[in-house]
Scaffold this motif. Structure first.
Motif, mmCIF file in Angstrom:
data_model
loop_
_atom_site.group_PDB
_atom_site.id
_atom_site.type_symbol
_atom_site.label_atom_id
_atom_site.label_comp_id
_atom_site.label_asym_id
_atom_site.label_seq_id
_atom_site.Cartn_x
_atom_site.Cartn_y
_atom_site.Cartn_z
ATOM 1 N N ALA A 73 -6.802 -0.974 11.428
ATOM 2 C CA ALA A 73 -5.496 -0.323 11.263
ATOM 3 C C ALA A 73 -5.278 -0.110 9.765
ATOM 4 O O ALA A 73 -5.994 -0.704 8.951
ATOM 5 N N PRO A 74 -4.282 0.706 9.387
ATOM 6 C CA PRO A 74 -4.122 1.031 7.962
ATOM 7 C C PRO A 74 -3.674 -0.142 7.098
ATOM 8 O O PRO A 74 -3.387 -1.238 7.590
ATOM 9 N N GLY A 75 -3.603 0.109 5.796
ATOM 10 C CA GLY A 75 -3.238 -0.917 4.811
ATOM 11 C C GLY A 75 -1.991 -1.710 5.187
ATOM 12 O O GLY A 75 -1.923 -2.920 4.966
ATOM 13 N N SER A 76 -1.017 -1.041 5.761
ATOM 14 C CA SER A 76 0.221 -1.723 6.153
ATOM 15 C C SER A 76 -0.056 -2.845 7.147
ATOM 16 O O SER A 76 0.641 -3.864 7.160
ATOM 17 N N ALA A 77 -1.069 -2.678 7.995
ATOM 18 C CA ALA A 77 -1.419 -3.717 8.965
ATOM 19 C C ALA A 77 -2.110 -4.884 8.263
ATOM 20 O O ALA A 77 -1.933 -6.043 8.645
ATOM 21 N N GLY A 78 -2.892 -4.573 7.217
ATOM 22 C CA GLY A 78 -3.490 -5.647 6.427
ATOM 23 C C GLY A 78 -2.400 -6.479 5.772
ATOM 24 O O GLY A 78 -2.463 -7.717 5.719
ATOM 25 N N MET A 79 -1.380 -5.776 5.264
ATOM 26 C CA MET A 79 -0.226 -6.465 4.673
ATOM 27 C C MET A 79 0.395 -7.396 5.713
ATOM 28 O O MET A 79 0.593 -8.586 5.487
ATOM 29 N N GLU A 80 0.660 -6.845 6.873
ATOM 30 C CA GLU A 80 1.320 -7.624 7.915
ATOM 31 C C GLU A 80 0.451 -8.794 8.367
ATOM 32 O O GLU A 80 0.963 -9.882 8.645
ATOM 33 N N VAL A 100 8.117 0.258 -4.300
ATOM 34 C CA VAL A 100 8.229 0.359 -2.843
ATOM 35 C C VAL A 100 7.447 -0.735 -2.105
ATOM 36 O O VAL A 100 7.934 -1.340 -1.162
ATOM 37 N N PHE A 101 6.209 -0.966 -2.537
ATOM 38 C CA PHE A 101 5.355 -1.842 -1.733
ATOM 39 C C PHE A 101 5.740 -3.317 -1.871
ATOM 40 O O PHE A 101 5.604 -4.083 -0.915
ATOM 41 N N GLY A 102 6.273 -3.700 -3.024
ATOM 42 C CA GLY A 102 6.849 -5.039 -3.154
ATOM 43 C C GLY A 102 8.022 -5.200 -2.194
ATOM 44 O O GLY A 102 8.209 -6.252 -1.580
ATOM 45 N N PHE A 147 2.594 -10.625 -4.425
ATOM 46 C CA PHE A 147 2.809 -9.545 -5.394
ATOM 47 C C PHE A 147 1.867 -8.380 -5.128
ATOM 48 O O PHE A 147 0.839 -8.529 -4.473
ATOM 49 N N VAL A 148 2.249 -7.223 -5.666
ATOM 50 C CA VAL A 148 1.423 -6.019 -5.567
ATOM 51 C C VAL A 148 0.670 -5.867 -6.881
ATOM 52 O O VAL A 148 1.291 -5.841 -7.954
ATOM 53 N N HIS A 149 -0.644 -5.789 -6.808
ATOM 54 C CA HIS A 149 -1.448 -5.644 -8.023
ATOM 55 C C HIS A 149 -1.248 -4.261 -8.635
ATOM 56 O O HIS A 149 -0.944 -4.140 -9.817
ATOM 57 N N ALA A 150 -1.417 -3.240 -7.801
ATOM 58 C CA ALA A 150 -1.298 -1.847 -8.274
ATOM 59 C C ALA A 150 -0.193 -1.174 -7.485
ATOM 60 O O ALA A 150 -0.380 -0.817 -6.319
ATOM 61 N N GLU A 151 0.986 -1.014 -8.102
ATOM 62 C CA GLU A 151 2.156 -0.467 -7.412
ATOM 63 C C GLU A 151 2.036 1.058 -7.382
ATOM 64 O O GLU A 151 2.331 1.757 -8.350
ATOM 65 N N THR A 152 1.589 1.581 -6.256
ATOM 66 C CA THR A 152 1.316 3.013 -6.109
ATOM 67 C C THR A 152 2.580 3.861 -6.213
ATOM 68 O O THR A 152 2.511 5.046 -6.517
ATOM 69 N N SER A 153 3.722 3.258 -5.966
ATOM 70 C CA SER A 153 4.959 4.047 -6.028
ATOM 71 C C SER A 153 5.346 4.388 -7.464
ATOM 72 O O SER A 153 6.122 5.316 -7.683
ATOM 73 N N MET A 176 -1.988 -11.012 -2.251
ATOM 74 C CA MET A 176 -2.020 -9.891 -3.199
ATOM 75 C C MET A 176 -2.296 -8.575 -2.474
ATOM 76 O O MET A 176 -3.249 -8.471 -1.704
ATOM 77 N N ASP A 177 -1.490 -7.576 -2.778
ATOM 78 C CA ASP A 177 -1.733 -6.210 -2.317
ATOM 79 C C ASP A 177 -2.647 -5.541 -3.342
ATOM 80 O O ASP A 177 -2.277 -5.398 -4.510
ATOM 81 N N CYS A 178 -3.866 -5.198 -2.903
ATOM 82 C CA CYS A 178 -4.764 -4.455 -3.811
ATOM 83 C C CYS A 178 -5.202 -3.168 -3.129
ATOM 84 O O CYS A 178 -6.348 -2.743 -3.261
ATOM 85 N N VAL A 179 -4.279 -2.542 -2.400
ATOM 86 C CA VAL A 179 -4.613 -1.316 -1.671
ATOM 87 C C VAL A 179 -5.097 -0.240 -2.644
ATOM 88 O O VAL A 179 -6.136 0.388 -2.424
ATOM 89 N N THR A 180 -4.384 -0.065 -3.741
ATOM 90 C CA THR A 180 -4.749 1.006 -4.664
ATOM 91 C C THR A 180 -5.698 0.549 -5.763
ATOM 92 O O THR A 180 -6.363 1.356 -6.395
ATOM 93 N N SER A 181 -5.816 -0.758 -5.981
ATOM 94 C CA SER A 181 -6.719 -1.192 -7.064
ATOM 95 C C SER A 181 -8.176 -1.311 -6.623
ATOM 96 O O SER A 181 -9.089 -1.050 -7.417
ATOM 97 N N SER A 201 -8.572 1.878 3.158
ATOM 98 C CA SER A 201 -9.824 2.637 3.089
ATOM 99 C C SER A 201 -9.684 3.947 2.334
ATOM 100 O O SER A 201 -10.668 4.495 1.832
ATOM 101 N N GLN A 202 -8.449 4.468 2.222
ATOM 102 C CA GLN A 202 -8.259 5.863 1.796
ATOM 103 C C GLN A 202 -7.845 6.043 0.342
ATOM 104 O O GLN A 202 -7.460 7.126 -0.051
ATOM 105 N N LYS A 203 -7.901 4.983 -0.450
ATOM 106 C CA LYS A 203 -7.476 5.142 -1.846
ATOM 107 C C LYS A 203 -8.744 5.197 -2.706
ATOM 108 O O LYS A 203 -9.470 6.158 -2.606
ATOM 109 N N CYS A 204 -9.049 4.170 -3.483
ATOM 110 C CA CYS A 204 -10.220 4.296 -4.357
ATOM 111 C C CYS A 204 -11.559 4.144 -3.623
ATOM 112 O O CYS A 204 -12.617 4.342 -4.221
HETATM 113 C C1 LIG Z 1 -0.969 3.006 0.470
HETATM 114 C C2 LIG Z 1 -0.470 1.635 0.189
HETATM 115 C C3 LIG Z 1 -0.141 0.723 1.208
HETATM 116 C C4 LIG Z 1 -0.128 1.089 2.661
HETATM 117 O O1 LIG Z 1 -1.334 1.544 3.145
HETATM 118 P P1 LIG Z 1 -1.349 2.473 4.455
HETATM 119 O O2 LIG Z 1 -2.804 2.675 4.693
HETATM 120 O O3 LIG Z 1 -0.596 3.704 4.107
HETATM 121 O O4 LIG Z 1 -0.684 1.703 5.544
HETATM 122 C C5 LIG Z 1 0.255 -0.548 0.851
HETATM 123 N N1 LIG Z 1 0.339 -0.917 -0.438
HETATM 124 C C6 LIG Z 1 0.052 -0.073 -1.441
HETATM 125 C C7 LIG Z 1 0.159 -0.544 -2.857
HETATM 126 C C8 LIG Z 1 -0.363 1.227 -1.152
HETATM 127 O O5 LIG Z 1 -0.636 2.075 -2.154
#
Ligand SMILES: *Cc1c(COP(=O)(O)O)cnc(C)c1O
Length: 378
Positions: A73-80, A100-102, A147-153, A176-181, A201-204
């Motif tokens: 599932a997407p990054g949000s599910a990893g967070m959850e 936003v992501f924090g 905490f969010v490492h790389a705040e994409t917002s 740690m959120d490292c979705v974008t890092s 999977s869809q960022k870097c």
């Molecule tokens: C994109 C993103 C998410 C969420 O990922 P999704 O795949 O859209 O669910 C979470 N945290 C950060 C920092 C993001 O950039």
């Protein structure tokens, strides 16, 4: 009866250049990998590939953690997954919010019954380490730091190393959120001592969206095993998922893995290891410098101070007199170029130009600068 609708035909997407906050451009090699024949998810050949993905992810995360795998599932599910497993009702969680992501992390703390202690920073700024230090002094009973490492917002990167060190000193787990890092700037799970991290999977990594690489330390697993209450989510319960992702041969059915998207993630990780992590980080940095020079020539200003700027996510103030939505719509329809809008407090005020993964290359930068120049002149 078949549906007789002349509008029903295969969907052929337009060819776009993706320079927003994700998804990033997906290389043809990954798309080719994804169209290979679907096999069963308990097929030994598939299980072998899953083992390879786990090992390639350990490289990407720079960790030895055995429990490293992609959530289906997407990054949000990893967070959850991180929050529902590591936070029990009543647990105090220090949650850092600078975008936003924090804010979504805070929402997860509340929904898991945790007691949040918010450390807030202005949007566009990194998390202030001394504020977190103070939060630990004020809350000696805290159990988790998030905490969010790389705040994409906003495009701000926080000092993960110092934050994780504080958590260790105070004996709490780190999420740690490292979705974008991940794959764009250094993410050193073991060296920093991070207990739980999730990415996308869809960022870097430049794969298609829908998968969330995660990694958990031994300490994190102990916490999950010692829970007094069951994990509120059946699908994301690590105790159950473990049986599915454990060593090949002993795998039992939990859910059906998204077979073809995982072929894509495998290919994305092979591409990353061929390039080498350090080279990928250096490329993101070098491409950011080039974009920065071009934006500066146009008089465009960055939102984030230089020391905390993410190379892969460039937030710039929209110049006075330029209408946000119509400029982005022209970029999309006339140039086939997608850039990101501002979110939350920054909506309508900033644009977010992504240089993530395969999008971080010279031809994209040249194209983006040229398109922006034309749209701003018009
Ligand atoms: C994109 C993103 C998410 C969420 O990922 P999704 O795949 O859209 O669910 C979470 N945290 C950060 C920092 C993001 O950039």
């Amino acid at each position: 009866m078949p549906v007789n609708n002349p509008h029903l035909k295969p969907f052929i997407p337009p060819q776009r250049v993706l320079m927003g906050p994700g998804p990033s451009d997906v290389p043809q090699r990954i798309l080719d990998a994804m169209q290979r024949p679907t096999i069963g998810h308990l097929d030994p050949a598939f299980q072998d590939m899953m083992e390879q993905i786990k090992s390639l992810l350990r490289y990407a995360f720079q960790t030895e953690n055995p429990l490293t795998f992609p959530v289906s599932a997407p990054g949000s599910a990893g967070m959850e997954m991180c929050f529902v497993n590591l936070v029990e009702p009543g647990d105090k969680v220090i949650a850092c919010i600078n975008g936003v992501f924090g804010g979504r992390m805070l929402e997860n703390v509340k929904r898991t019954g945790g007691v949040p202690v918010v450390v807030g920073d202005e949007w566009g700024k990194p998390v202030t380490v001394s504020k977190v230090e103070q939060a630990f002094r004020d809350n000696p009973d805290a159990k988790v730091l998030a905490f969010v490492h790389a705040e994409t917002s906003t495009g701000a990167q926080s000092d993960a190393k110092s934050l994780a060190a504080l958590a260790q000193k105070n004996g709490v787990l780190t999420i740690m959120d490292c979705v974008t890092s991940l794959g764009g700037t250094p993410v050193l799970i073991d060296e920093w001592g991070i207990d739980a991290a999730y990415s996308g999977s869809q960022k870097c990594l430049s794969c298609t969206p829908g998968l969330s690489p995660v990694t958990f330390s031994e300490r994190a697993i102990e916490k999950v095993k010692a829970r007094k209450t069951p994990v509120q989510s059946w699908f994301l319960d690590l105790n159950l998922v473990l049986g599915y992702w454990q060593s090949a041969g002993k795998r039992t059915y939990h859910h059906t893995a998204p077979i073809n998207p995982l072929y894509g993630l495998h290919e994305a990780l092979v591409i990353l290891s061929e390039e080498g992590l350090e080279n990928a980080w250096a490329r993101h940095r070098a491409m950011h410098e080039k974009l920065k020079a071009g934006l500066k020539d146009m008089g465009l200003e960055f939102v984030v101070e230089e020391s905390a700027r993410l190379p892969q996510l460039n937030s710039i103030w929209i110049p006075d007199g330029v209408e946000d939505a119509s400029a982005r719509s022209t970029l999309l329809t006339e140039f086939n170029l997608e850039i990101g809008a501002g979110l939350g407090a920054l909506a309508g005020k900033v644009w977010r130009i992504g240089l993530m993964g395969h999008s971080a290359r010279q031809e994209n930068i040249d194209f983006c600068l040229k398109a922006l120049r034309q749209v701003l002149q018009a």
